[in-house]
Write a protein that holds these residues in place. Structure first.
Motif, PDB file in Angstrom:
ATOM      1  N   UNK A  51     -13.239  -8.912  -8.290  1.00  0.00           N
ATOM      2  CA  UNK A  51     -12.203  -7.893  -8.192  1.00  0.00           C
ATOM      3  C   UNK A  51     -12.094  -7.461  -6.736  1.00  0.00           C
ATOM      4  N   UNK A  52     -10.910  -7.624  -6.169  1.00  0.00           N
ATOM      5  CA  UNK A  52     -10.657  -7.172  -4.800  1.00  0.00           C
ATOM      6  C   UNK A  52      -9.974  -5.823  -4.913  1.00  0.00           C
ATOM      7  N   UNK A  53     -10.772  -4.775  -4.904  1.00  0.00           N
ATOM      8  CA  UNK A  53     -10.243  -3.433  -5.085  1.00  0.00           C
ATOM      9  C   UNK A  53      -9.725  -2.840  -3.784  1.00  0.00           C
ATOM     10  N   UNK A  54      -9.037  -1.724  -3.889  1.00  0.00           N
ATOM     11  CA  UNK A  54      -8.527  -1.044  -2.703  1.00  0.00           C
ATOM     12  C   UNK A  54      -9.649  -0.531  -1.814  1.00  0.00           C
ATOM     13  N   UNK A  55     -10.808  -0.205  -2.429  1.00  0.00           N
ATOM     14  CA  UNK A  55     -11.927   0.360  -1.674  1.00  0.00           C
ATOM     15  C   UNK A  55     -13.138  -0.557  -1.615  1.00  0.00           C
ATOM     16  N   UNK A  59     -15.584   5.454 -15.521  1.00  0.00           N
ATOM     17  CA  UNK A  59     -16.124   4.345 -14.732  1.00  0.00           C
ATOM     18  C   UNK A  59     -15.460   4.367 -13.364  1.00  0.00           C
ATOM     19  N   UNK A  60     -15.866   3.442 -12.491  1.00  0.00           N
ATOM     20  CA  UNK A  60     -15.357   3.435 -11.130  1.00  0.00           C
ATOM     21  C   UNK A  60     -16.154   4.382 -10.250  1.00  0.00           C
ATOM     22  N   UNK A  61     -15.903   4.330  -8.956  1.00  0.00           N
ATOM     23  CA  UNK A  61     -16.657   5.166  -8.023  1.00  0.00           C
ATOM     24  C   UNK A  61     -16.501   6.642  -8.290  1.00  0.00           C
ATOM     25  N   UNK A  62     -15.332   7.071  -8.780  1.00  0.00           N
ATOM     26  CA  UNK A  62     -15.100   8.482  -9.047  1.00  0.00           C
ATOM     27  C   UNK A  62     -15.982   9.047 -10.145  1.00  0.00           C
ATOM     28  N   UNK A  63     -16.496   8.163 -11.008  1.00  0.00           N
ATOM     29  CA  UNK A  63     -17.367   8.615 -12.100  1.00  0.00           C
ATOM     30  C   UNK A  63     -18.695   9.143 -11.582  1.00  0.00           C
ATOM     31  N   UNK A  64     -19.016   8.832 -10.322  1.00  0.00           N
ATOM     32  CA  UNK A  64     -20.284   9.285  -9.743  1.00  0.00           C
ATOM     33  C   UNK A  64     -20.250  10.749  -9.314  1.00  0.00           C
ATOM     34  N   UNK A  65     -19.059  11.346  -9.266  1.00  0.00           N
ATOM     35  CA  UNK A  65     -18.949  12.744  -8.859  1.00  0.00           C
ATOM     36  C   UNK A  65     -19.722  13.634  -9.830  1.00  0.00           C
ATOM     37  N   UNK A  66     -20.664  14.389  -9.306  1.00  0.00           N
ATOM     38  CA  UNK A  66     -21.546  15.212 -10.124  1.00  0.00           C
ATOM     39  C   UNK A  66     -20.758  16.189 -10.993  1.00  0.00           C
ATOM     40  N   UNK A  67     -21.108  16.235 -12.274  1.00  0.00           N
ATOM     41  CA  UNK A  67     -20.540  17.169 -13.249  1.00  0.00           C
ATOM     42  C   UNK A  67     -19.107  16.802 -13.667  1.00  0.00           C
ATOM     43  N   UNK A  68     -18.573  15.664 -13.180  1.00  0.00           N
ATOM     44  CA  UNK A  68     -17.182  15.337 -13.467  1.00  0.00           C
ATOM     45  C   UNK A  68     -16.961  15.041 -14.942  1.00  0.00           C
ATOM     46  N   UNK A 122     -11.540   5.626 -18.333  1.00  0.00           N
ATOM     47  CA  UNK A 122     -10.884   6.169 -17.151  1.00  0.00           C
ATOM     48  C   UNK A 122     -11.566   5.587 -15.922  1.00  0.00           C
ATOM     49  N   UNK A 123     -10.872   4.669 -15.255  1.00  0.00           N
ATOM     50  CA  UNK A 123     -11.405   3.972 -14.084  1.00  0.00           C
ATOM     51  C   UNK A 123     -10.871   4.644 -12.829  1.00  0.00           C
ATOM     52  N   UNK A 124     -11.740   5.410 -12.155  1.00  0.00           N
ATOM     53  CA  UNK A 124     -11.324   6.210 -11.010  1.00  0.00           C
ATOM     54  C   UNK A 124     -11.742   5.498  -9.731  1.00  0.00           C
ATOM     55  N   UNK A 125     -10.775   4.924  -9.052  1.00  0.00           N
ATOM     56  CA  UNK A 125     -11.044   4.190  -7.825  1.00  0.00           C
ATOM     57  C   UNK A 125     -10.719   4.992  -6.590  1.00  0.00           C
ATOM     58  N   UNK A 126     -10.608   4.288  -5.456  1.00  0.00           N
ATOM     59  CA  UNK A 126     -10.330   4.955  -4.203  1.00  0.00           C
ATOM     60  C   UNK A 126      -8.875   5.366  -4.066  1.00  0.00           C
TER      61      UNK A 126
END
Length: 355
Positions: A8-12, A299-308, A189-193
């Motif tokens: 996968x060639x993602x935006x981020x 999922x995605x990098x945004x899922x790492x945000x604490x308490x999200x 919910x896939x939260x990318x850059x």
């Protein structure tokens, strides 16, 4: 098919997974992630081929990937999906019919797009047998750019899939209701850059998918201004370590950094993401085939945000969890894979297609 290299060639980020499926178990032999060069990919389109090629090539060499059979996951707001009901017919006949009628289903110049379909299920209706079909249209230049990259990497392209279908394959079992249980759906919910993709799945099939042109790269800009830090790498490290989001009435003393960052980023998240997800849910529930969303998986990098997960759950009144490693995924490098899993769901979904 044997082993497969999912890409996968993602935006981020550029993400690779080498694995094989045996029965219901996906065995991950190797995986790697590297940052996509800045502004080299925009909303799924490769706009700086040389930069992307160099980054992907370096990752392949560094991680010693040795599989040439490859599959590619693509996503972006320009990819169009439609679910339609058509009279029952054999797949070959259906392909011919849809090729002839595709202008009726897509509000675009179809000559600029590659189209395909997937039969979701067979239906018995008062009017006879029908087929529920997912139609997909992806821009030619998105496909050709991705294909050119893989050819430059000396990889053999086995198939290309949209991210929502790949993630639906991966989370299919989570959407299955037990016998006698009211059928339900789940949202991944896939939260990318740069983008966020909401995919709603029930009984292993996509019911709805929508990509929102908003991701968490904007949070880096907000944090950078707040703390006067210009280095993107340092801001990203700081965000991963300290960033959090809390309800407006909470300011936990034990998390001063997280609480302060929450105050700074919350307006942007509420305006640009929470409202858009709300619109997605409203539109989904207005459809005839809508089933209650039981769980949201982040999922995605945004899922790492604490308490999200708690924040999303409270915002929509839906049980929300981070999409941690599924029990049918076994990785050779288990420790690093656990840290990277949230970024790899789309490419893992490609491996699940191996028969």
């Amino acid at each position: 098919m044997g082993q497969l290299l999912g890409i996968e060639v993602g935006n981020s980020n550029i993400k690779l997974v080498q694995g094989i499926k045996k029965g219901r178990i996906v065995h991950v032999q190797n995986h790697g992630i590297t940052a996509t060069p800045k502004n080299a990919v925009r909303d799924g389109f490769i706009v700086d081929m040389e930069a992307v090629y160099n980054a992907a090539s370096e990752l392949i060499k560094k991680k010693r990937f040795n599989e040439q059979n490859a599959a590619l996951s693509i996503q972006g707001t320009s990819i169009i999906t439609r679910d339609v009901i058509v009279p029952y017919m054999e797949e070959n006949e259906l392909r011919n019919v849809l090729e002839y009628q595709k202008e009726e289903y897509f509000p675009i110049d179809v000559s600029d797009y590659q189209t395909d379909f997937k039969i979701l299920e067979k239906l018995d209706t008062d009017e006879g047998k029908k087929l529920s079909v997912l139609l997909v249209a992806a821009p030619n230049n998105m496909i050709t750019g991705a294909m050119d990259l893989l050819r430059r990497l000396n990889l053999k392209v086995k198939f290309i899939d949209i991210a929502s279908n790949a993630v639906a394959n991966l989370y299919a079992n989570k959407s299955m209701s037990f016998q006698g249980e009211e059928p339900y759906s789940i949202m991944v919910l896939d939260i990318g850059g740069q983008t966020t993709t909401a995919t709603i799945i029930s009984d292993g099939k996509i019911l709805f998918s929508r990509t929102i042109l908003y991701g968490f790269d904007e949070l880096n800009d907000i944090i950078s201004k707040e703390f006067s830090e210009e280095s993107y790498e340092q801001v990203e490290i700081f965000k991963k370590r300290y960033a959090a989001i809390y309800d407006a009435d909470k300011s936990p003393e034990e998390d001063l950094y997280g609480s302060h960052i929450s105050h700074v980023i919350k307006p942007a998240i509420d305006t640009n993401l929470i409202q858009e997800i709300s619109r997605v849910l409203d539109f989904y529930y207005s459809r005839n085939n809508a089933r209650k969303v039981k769980t949201i998986y982040l999922v995605g990098g945004g899922a790492c945000l604490k308490n999200f997960d708690r924040y999303i759950g409270k915002s929509f009144g839906i049980n929300t969890v981070r999409g941690d490693i599924l029990d049918n995924i076994k990785a050779k490098d288990a420790l690093n894979f656990k840290e990277d899993f949230l970024y790899l769901t789309n490419v893992l979904g490609l491996i699940t297609r191996i028969s």
